[in-house]
Scaffold this motif. Sequence first.
Motif, mmCIF file in Angstrom:
data_model
loop_
_atom_site.group_PDB
_atom_site.id
_atom_site.type_symbol
_atom_site.label_atom_id
_atom_site.label_comp_id
_atom_site.label_asym_id
_atom_site.label_seq_id
_atom_site.Cartn_x
_atom_site.Cartn_y
_atom_site.Cartn_z
ATOM 1 N N ASP A 1 116.952 84.589 -39.908
ATOM 2 C CA ASP A 1 116.442 83.638 -40.905
ATOM 3 C C ASP A 1 115.444 82.721 -40.224
ATOM 4 O O ASP A 1 115.778 82.008 -39.274
ATOM 5 N N VAL A 2 114.202 82.749 -40.690
ATOM 6 C CA VAL A 2 113.150 81.987 -40.014
ATOM 7 C C VAL A 2 113.448 80.492 -39.999
ATOM 8 O O VAL A 2 113.039 79.765 -39.113
ATOM 9 N N ARG A 3 114.241 80.043 -40.991
ATOM 10 C CA ARG A 3 114.534 78.606 -41.040
ATOM 11 C C ARG A 3 115.327 78.174 -39.804
ATOM 12 O O ARG A 3 115.140 77.095 -39.283
ATOM 13 N N VAL A 4 116.204 79.060 -39.369
ATOM 14 C CA VAL A 4 116.972 78.712 -38.182
ATOM 15 C C VAL A 4 116.054 78.601 -36.972
ATOM 16 O O VAL A 4 116.142 77.677 -36.177
ATOM 17 N N ARG A 5 115.096 79.558 -36.884
ATOM 18 C CA ARG A 5 114.170 79.524 -35.752
ATOM 19 C C ARG A 5 113.316 78.270 -35.812
ATOM 20 O O ARG A 5 113.065 77.623 -34.800
ATOM 21 N N GLN A 6 112.892 77.953 -37.010
ATOM 22 C CA GLN A 6 112.075 76.733 -37.154
ATOM 23 C C GLN A 6 112.900 75.496 -36.812
ATOM 24 O O GLN A 6 112.413 74.566 -36.175
ATOM 25 N N ALA A 7 114.151 75.515 -37.230
ATOM 26 C CA ALA A 7 115.014 74.368 -36.916
ATOM 27 C C ALA A 7 115.106 74.187 -35.412
ATOM 28 O O ALA A 7 115.032 73.074 -34.883
ATOM 29 N N ILE A 8 115.248 75.327 -34.703
ATOM 30 C CA ILE A 8 115.305 75.241 -33.252
ATOM 31 C C ILE A 8 114.023 74.614 -32.730
ATOM 32 O O ILE A 8 114.037 73.742 -31.859
ATOM 33 N N ALA A 9 112.897 75.049 -33.283
ATOM 34 C CA ALA A 9 111.621 74.512 -32.832
ATOM 35 C C ALA A 9 111.541 73.009 -33.056
ATOM 36 O O ALA A 9 111.087 72.268 -32.188
ATOM 37 N N TYR A 10 112.025 72.558 -34.180
ATOM 38 C CA TYR A 10 111.984 71.111 -34.460
ATOM 39 C C TYR A 10 112.931 70.334 -33.555
ATOM 40 O O TYR A 10 112.705 69.180 -33.230
ATOM 41 N N ALA A 11 114.022 70.985 -33.193
ATOM 42 C CA ALA A 11 115.062 70.241 -32.480
ATOM 43 C C ALA A 11 114.769 70.065 -31.001
ATOM 44 O O ALA A 11 115.433 69.289 -30.327
ATOM 45 N N LEU A 12 113.789 70.835 -30.473
ATOM 46 C CA LEU A 12 113.527 70.742 -29.036
ATOM 47 C C LEU A 12 112.810 69.441 -28.700
ATOM 48 O O LEU A 12 111.723 69.184 -29.216
ATOM 49 N N ASP A 13 113.430 68.657 -27.814
ATOM 50 C CA ASP A 13 112.804 67.399 -27.419
ATOM 51 C C ASP A 13 111.799 67.688 -26.311
ATOM 52 O O ASP A 13 112.079 67.551 -25.132
ATOM 53 N N ARG A 14 110.597 68.103 -26.731
ATOM 54 C CA ARG A 14 109.602 68.557 -25.765
ATOM 55 C C ARG A 14 109.125 67.454 -24.847
ATOM 56 O O ARG A 14 108.845 67.663 -23.674
ATOM 57 N N LYS A 15 109.058 66.266 -25.438
ATOM 58 C CA LYS A 15 108.534 65.160 -24.637
ATOM 59 C C LYS A 15 109.487 64.854 -23.484
ATOM 60 O O LYS A 15 109.080 64.566 -22.361
ATOM 61 N N ARG A 16 110.760 64.959 -23.808
ATOM 62 C CA ARG A 16 111.739 64.699 -22.760
ATOM 63 C C ARG A 16 111.618 65.742 -21.641
ATOM 64 O O ARG A 16 111.701 65.422 -20.472
ATOM 65 N N VAL A 17 111.398 66.980 -22.056
ATOM 66 C CA VAL A 17 111.224 68.036 -21.044
ATOM 67 C C VAL A 17 110.046 67.696 -20.145
ATOM 68 O O VAL A 17 110.139 67.764 -18.915
ATOM 69 N N VAL A 18 108.935 67.314 -20.773
ATOM 70 C CA VAL A 18 107.742 67.003 -19.984
ATOM 71 C C VAL A 18 108.005 65.813 -19.068
ATOM 72 O O VAL A 18 107.685 65.831 -17.884
ATOM 73 N N ASP A 19 108.630 64.782 -19.595
ATOM 74 C CA ASP A 19 108.830 63.555 -18.812
ATOM 75 C C ASP A 19 109.865 63.743 -17.712
ATOM 76 O O ASP A 19 109.657 63.358 -16.564
ATOM 77 N N GLU A 20 110.993 64.323 -18.111
ATOM 78 C CA GLU A 20 112.108 64.310 -17.167
ATOM 79 C C GLU A 20 112.202 65.557 -16.309
ATOM 80 O O GLU A 20 112.686 65.484 -15.188
ATOM 81 N N VAL A 21 111.772 66.673 -16.847
ATOM 82 C CA VAL A 21 111.870 67.890 -16.029
ATOM 83 C C VAL A 21 110.553 68.148 -15.316
ATOM 84 O O VAL A 21 110.509 68.348 -14.121
ATOM 85 N N LEU A 22 109.465 68.105 -16.092
ATOM 86 C CA LEU A 22 108.167 68.402 -15.476
ATOM 87 C C LEU A 22 107.562 67.165 -14.828
ATOM 88 O O LEU A 22 106.481 67.237 -14.257
#
Lengths: 549, 319, 496, 295
Positions: free
Chosen positions: C269-290
């Motif tokens: 179900d594409v909605r689940v995939r989209q939900a995953i996309a929305y839920a990823l805290d990308r900024k946190r990844v960039v700030d804290e991991v990268l």
Amino acid sequence: MPDSPLSPPVLTIEHLAISFAQPRPAVEDVSVTLRQGEILALVGESGSGKSMTARAVLGLLPPGAKATGSIRYDGRELLGLSEAGLNEVRGARIAMVFQEPQTALNPVRTIGWQLREALRAHGLRSRKAATERAIELLRAVEIPEPEQRLGSYPHQLSGGQKQRVVLALALANEPEVLLADEPTTALDVTVQAEILRLLDRIRERTGTAIVLITHNMGVVAEIADRVVVLQAGNVVEEGETRALFARPREPYTRTLLASVLRLPAPGSAVPIAAPADEATPAVEFRNVHVRYGSSRRGRAFPALNDVSLRVAPGEVVGLVGESGSGKTTLGRLAAGLVPLAGGQVLLHGADVLAAPRSERRDLRRGLAFVHQDPEASLDPRLSVGASIREPLDIHRVGTPAERDARVAELLEAVQLPPSYAERRPRELSGGQRQRIALARALALDPTLLVADEPTSALDVSVQARVLELFRELQERLGFACLFISHDLAVVHKVADRVAVLRAGQLVETGPVATVFAQPAEDYTRRLLDAVPVPDPTRRRGRRVRELAS
Amino acid sequence: MTRYLLSRLGSALLVTALASVGIFALIRLVPGDPVSVLAGPDATAESRAAIRAELGLDRPFWSQYVHWIGDLARLDLGPSYKLGGDVGSLISDGALNTVVLTLFALVLAAAGAIVASTAAVVWDKRWLNSLLSAVNTAAVAVPTFATALVLVLVFAVRFPVLPAGGTPPAGFFSQPDIALQYLILPGLALALPAWAALTRFLTESLRTELRQPYVTTARALGIPRRRIVLTQALRNALPATVTVLGLQLGSLLGGAILVEAVFAWPGLGRLVEQGISSRDYPVVQVLLLLSVVVFVLTQLVGDLIHAWLDPRVRLNGVS
Amino acid sequence: SSAVDELKSSSGKRQEGGILRVGALQDIVPARIFTNSSDAINVLIGSVYDSLIDYPRDSLDPKPSLATSWKLSDDGTQLHLQLRDDVTFHSGRPFTSKDVEFSIKTWADPTWTVQLQRTAAAVTGFDTTDPHAITLTFAHPLSNIFDLLDMLPIIDKDTIGQLREGKAFVGTGPFKFASWSPGSKISFTRNDDYWRGKPALDGIDVSVIPDPQAQVAQLRAHQLDLILGASYRDFQSLGKDKQFQVNQWNGAEGQVYVGTNVTNPALSDVRVRQAIAYALDRKRVVDEVLRGAGVPISTPWPSYSPAYDEKANATYDYDLTKAKKLVDEAKADGVKIPKLPLTYPAENPIYGAIAQIAQADLAKVGIEVELDPQEQAQVIQQLIGAKFPALWILSHGYANWTPSTLAVSAYPFNADHNASLYSDPTYKAAAEKVWEAKPGAVDPADYAALNQALLKGSFLLEIAITLPQDASSTTVHDLGQTKRGEPILYDTYLTK
Amino acid sequence: MTASVTEPLTPVPVGPVPGDPGPVRANRLRHALLHGRGRVGVVLVGLVLLLGVLGPLLAPYGPTEQIQGANLVGPGAGHWLGTDELNRDILSRTLYGIRVDLVVVFAAVPVGAALGVLLGLVTSWWPVTDVIAQRAFDLLLAFPALILGILITAFLGPGVFTVAVVIVAIELPVFGRLVRTSVRTVREMPFVEASQVVGATPWWVLRKHVLPNSLEPLTVQLAVSMSVAVFVEGAMSFLGLGVRPPHPSLGSLIKDGVRLLHEAPFFAAGPLTIVVALVLGLLLISQSLAEARRA
Ligand SMILES: Nc1ncnc2c1ncn2[C@@H]1O[C@H](COP(=O)(O)OP(=O)(O)OP(=O)(O)O)[C@@H](O)[C@H]1O
Ligand SMILES: Nc1ncnc2c1ncn2[C@@H]1O[C@H](COP(=O)(O)OP(=O)(O)OP(=O)(O)O)[C@@H](O)[C@H]1O
Ligand SMILES: [Mg+2]
Ligand SMILES: [Mg+2]
């Protein structure tokens, strides 16, 4: 002559007391004076403090021991002397020889090295001189081909030779005093006799005073000039050997002397031998051979060679012979503990090995085994009750309650209170442990008992009691017995017949009285001759010397 | 003696032979395919099939095994799947590094243990014993990788007196003084637990030896304690210690994996890890077999030294 | 003498020659020498080989290298290149148009498993009559032909066998391959006859040090001059140290993403995939991991890419409410979301950290995830076989090139067969369309269509662009890097 | 029943015989654990055990809880041991991480030991099985622990279970060999012969005599093996073969801490202390047990 009471004292021990962190002191109050050139015997039961007294002289007490009193040598106080001070005395003035020749030598160094090391410790640095002196010493202790022996390791020597090397080490720096702590206990009678003679000769030649620690009254009677009797850390009696043996004052000394087993004097009257029993023998060995080691690899060692022997029901056959002659092997063969290389073993007429596996167990059920070492023959983890019960458990005899009752009976039979069933082996004395081993052996009403030196680890007085008990039980229960011992006196006391083994071969067999009184074989005669006689009036060495003088 | 050795040799060979089959089978049972690793994510099916054929992985198991053993017998270890080069030369560089490091650590541990335990026994001072036992316990209780990192941080980064890692640029033999400096930190980190184990064992053996009757005999002859320890007790304690030393070699090789990782020491540990992760069968097979051979050889050599040190074994073949 | 003191030096004066000591995480793998898959390979390719043209790092505008000029036919199916006539291989043999043909054909050979293999295979005709000029004919217009020419190293056909065995690497570049001890070291020496002029360094020593921390320690201890692999955090702290400089190479980006297996019942179900996309805290990844060395993205493209669309790139900005709503809707429609395994290579701590953040993020919107770290070998096998059970985290490259390179070459995007098992005619058509066009002449609307197809499918959820970094001692000057991440050491010099 | 027993012989008075050793302390091992070094060890291990068991009650946060904005915060009032890269409270993670080591130490080691003992016991009686088992043990022992770890992980993937399997594989041959040595020594003991003479089967001897008499060396080895297990967990986690994230183990915490030694030296301190305490405690226990055995 040492007999002279005028020779000056060399070592004086006064009011020596030694204690460990335990209630009873190891030595309470011992005073002994050793005079120049004499042989002083220190006797007493195990644990009476003989070894501790001797060790205290050289400051070799185990850690944790505290000694008070005084030990003076040559005007010097030895007690409390520094390690460096003691090292000047040790070996050079006072030397000591220990009981176990097997372990008293360093196994990874040649005896030449060890002799040189002893000489080096007291200033002889030159290797050449040390080697020469080492050869001289080995010659003095009568080791053949001393030059070759220097390069030998201890394991390449026989027990007697090892004890001679230990003596040579002690004599290396010509000490004035030699402390010998049971120097012959671990040796065969024949070897023991030689070592004792050697000690006597050394004393004669060098005038070394010797303290001889032993529990063997025969040895004492043989060579000691004076005797000091110790009991529980105290001197109870002291005196000239002949006088002490003739007229012991103290009851303890008397018991000690009474416990000593004696052989009949040689050449005494021969009782008529009982006619041979015609019944099926309890065990019969027919031309048995036993080899140790794999024959495939060509290392097979023949421990028994063509031995035939029968033990009639209810008969006690004593098995004697020198160390390594195959006594134990024959006993273990009866018990099925060693593989047979040839011949037959018949239990009550049935060939055990030919029988199917299932029957073999039942055949062996009538057989029991008592081992030399009472400590090792009981599982330290089991209560003695459990140990006695084990054969019943294995064969599922009766109900558990019946088995417990049987344990109580057996304990009573060996004269121990039933409450002992709860104890662990280590909570018992040696004699008590041997009784437990006996009780266990009797659990299944055996018709044949194999006893391998069952009393050799025990004190004389304890040994006497256990033998008494054994004899009584044997008469009452009527089992046949193969009784193995190197102590001819013990065999004489318990056995009906005796078999003499030598290097895996049976040399002589016959009724005890006959064989001991009139040995047919030279070997048997030598064995009998070597036994020290606990009677100073029949002292051989002295006799020889008296004749010569 | 010879017969004893021959029987030991026989069982060593048996273990090695069994190991070769076991290892060969085991490594092929590991999930994951060397071909896909080698080809990478973007390879097509044809290219993967081509690679598989080239590596001989399309042949049946036994034929692969026989080929491998045959090659081994001719000392040809075959090419590495991943690195292309010959496994022999690939391993020889790493092996040299690992062997030098391990031996250095072994010598460090053994020498240190002999010094420490004889000192403890000869002087027998309370404070010395407490100190030794404290250091000893600490050496065992702190994990090797932690020790290694602390050593780097202290001696290479904070107070840069020794290299932080890597092998000496000019090799081990042309400039031994430089090489030694490169060896000190990793060697120390590796040796510490082995040292502790050996010291403990040797001290204990020496104490046991000192309770033996022959020592009493020697003392009764007036030979000083120090001399007894050095010339007699030590000599008797050594055979058993050699055996323990042999066992330590195994744990040293294991520890080397960690130490090599921390100190960027290009040794066998890394090769094993990479070999397994890239499913480089030829490399892994040989390395695992090597580890078995080393273990077996160490035991054999340990027995030999043991026999040589103990005249009872040397002269009679009994132990 | 002290091993450490020998390494310390600082007078600031330019040094004549000198050896540059480089730390690399991975060793070279001869069979995969053209795949850009390890940093040691990058040094090797960058130093030993030249390409026909060079892209500047931050644009797609080709500049001359071994080719001095070029001309594309109007229909985009023929490219004529003029080649330098003063270039020789390290073996001494002069470089000719035949070598260009051989190099392209090598890349088209599937056993080398080169990513641009399809593009190389689309070059069908070679006119090599002039040794110093070549005309290439294509099966169809190739929008990414210059990508190929930038990436493709010109190799020596006489030594290809030795190359495969790792015995010799012969090119025309500034440094000659000297030796390789597998697993530990690769050495290069200066090519005195380099056509651009003699390089400043005497040579390069690359040490293979798989542990990033050990690299940092050796850099700090001055046993290395340049380290290619260190954690983002180490780069951050080295950057604060005056003895070291940290270089960030914009233009050579990679992308980390969460992949989804669209055949998994929960993820179909594409909605689940989209939900995953929305839920990823990308900024946190960039700030804290990268540690800041990255950019949060929804579409793969960096900002200079022709396909970049700011609005599209913000599609999946962090929005838990939207995510939650989508999950709830899907669940209401009967989609069951059991605990989903999230696979990632255990070896790399970055993936581990991102996976754990993703796990926490997804838990917030009601998607339970179980982390499943696996060995790289197994991860790749699953990627190739499209065997991931549900979710995975990996990274891809190629978004920094002509967009069609990504769409036709990068495995997770392959419209024919990809690890997500996503097939969609619209997506496939959009991808083919942007590929089979003349370079520089792709209609922006086609790119927009491609972006739409990607976002609509949401089979591959981008997290962030990662910016490659390296760190060097301040005694190292004038470092460069290509778009492919190959260090350019031609100009590099050392100071004392 | 025999006549002899129904008519008991006159019991002689039995008092203490000269040289009677007197009652010895019933359980040397227990005594060793309650005094001196042994007690320190027991206290240390007990403390770690307690922390592990009570972890969930003591921990201020969940083990995987990511606290917003608390990125690599140093130790302080809010976070006693600081926080990690993913904003998790290190103290809480450490407390939970202990549990993994406890599983490994108190479950995997005993399992490995039990299997090894069983195998060693059963195989060592008969020459053929003995040779086979011993060669198999040799084979397992031939691989250094970590290589075994890497190999097994290649099969099972990383995780606590893998670590446990590795530890079982490491300990099995160790205990197998130890038991075999015991069997060889104990079966030569006269008391074993005594029970064989009266018809005990090998199984009886193994069960009633060999096993009980091997328990002491086995307990000492158990303590040693437990400390080894802590290391193996640490080393495997250090190489990334240990527990699966996000769950913590002492080893993985140390690994993470060690990666950040420059920026956050405080990180590794807590877990390292616990590991050292646990290993130290186990070592002290094994030392005191070994000493008690010798005494
Ligand atoms: N290391 C020790 N620690 C504690 N007590 C000891 C120690 N050694 C000996 N004893 C005790 O000291 C006492 C005397 O022991 P000693 O060895 O002198 O006896 P012994 O007369 O030589 O006996 P044996 O004939 O058995 O050799 C015994 O009660 C013994 O238990
Ligand atoms: N297991 C064995 N392997 C090899 N040789 C053995 C073994 N047991 C005994 N022997 C050898 O067999 C011979 C006979 O040994 P046995 O134990 O029967 O002698 P013994 O008469 O009981 O001696 P002792 O009086 O010393 O107990 C000895 O020479 C001994 O060394
Ligand atoms: Mg004594
Ligand atoms: Mg005997």
